[in-house]
Scaffold this active site. Sequence first.
Site, PDB file in Angstrom:
ATOM      1  N   ASP A 123      33.611  -8.678  32.689  1.00 48.91           N
ATOM      2  CA  ASP A 123      33.928  -8.824  31.461  1.00 48.91           C
ATOM      3  C   ASP A 123      34.239 -10.656  31.306  1.00 48.91           C
ATOM      4  O   ASP A 123      34.588 -11.211  32.168  1.00 48.91           O
ATOM      5  CB  ASP A 123      34.750  -8.258  30.471  1.00 48.91           C
ATOM      6  CG  ASP A 123      36.200  -8.144  31.130  1.00 48.91           C
ATOM      7  OD1 ASP A 123      36.894  -9.148  31.141  1.00 48.91           O
ATOM      8  OD2 ASP A 123      36.663  -7.139  31.570  1.00 48.91           O
ATOM      9  N   GLU A 124      34.328 -10.925  30.143  1.00 52.75           N
ATOM     10  CA  GLU A 124      34.544 -12.515  29.750  1.00 52.75           C
ATOM     11  C   GLU A 124      35.908 -12.923  30.266  1.00 52.75           C
ATOM     12  O   GLU A 124      36.255 -14.012  30.853  1.00 52.75           O
ATOM     13  CB  GLU A 124      34.564 -12.698  28.259  1.00 52.75           C
ATOM     14  CG  GLU A 124      34.653 -14.194  27.831  1.00 52.75           C
ATOM     15  CD  GLU A 124      34.552 -14.605  26.401  1.00 52.75           C
ATOM     16  OE1 GLU A 124      34.641 -15.649  26.000  1.00 52.75           O
ATOM     17  OE2 GLU A 124      34.487 -13.464  25.637  1.00 52.75           O
TER      18      GLU A 124
END
Length: 250
Positions: A123-124
């Site tokens: 994820d980011e």
Amino acid sequence: MAFTRTYDGPEPVRINKWLGQTGVCSRREADALIADGLVSVDGEVVRDAGRKLEAGQTLTLNDRATAALAQGQTLVVHKPVGYVSGQPEPGKIPAARLLNMANRIGEGEPPGRAVLPPIGRLDEDSRGLLLLSSDGVVAKAVIGPQSELDKEYLVEVSGQVTEAKLSKLRHGLELDGRQLKPARVTQIEPNRLRFILKEGRNRQIRRMCELVGLDVVDLLRIRIGPLELGDLPEGRWRMLTIAERTALLA
């Protein structure tokens, strides 16, 4: 079908360098092909990674070598925080933006406009090892329903780490109404944990930690099966080698 080409350069050149310069494969891939006995010069199998081609000599990659090189492209990326793995929402930066010549380590060409989907989520807010690939066989080996490859993460958390919390992280938690597979979780520093997972649910480690009262401060993926992040600098990328691909499929 075997690949054959006659060298016509003015000076002798190492085989791996020439293959990299001509775009046939990276130097690392060339070294792996030589080690596997898949390269010959004027009909003689090459065993020396330092072998040079002379003008007029003909190099051949046998059928097994060209079949391996014909597979889809796979890039190994050290994704920084702030980049999203796949197709971004407006205002988000895709990890594919990193795939340029300035960020390249070793040989190989960026994919240009080709779309290389991520193999597995990162994820980011997380960083570390990310695979971008058009190779369906590799994708199946890494994230297919029958995959047995584990993924390893170094995780910094805030909150008090106790043996009871570690026990719950290892087994007994549910996400989205489904039981999680057992995880290997060890404490390597007071607020630093090592997770080894056999699955990859959405934001799984962060959500697991939340369930036991811990907040993730930093999450770094360092390994997918036999493939390690190693010393690849953050924000840089390289080609997956033939030997690494073979190891993932094994």
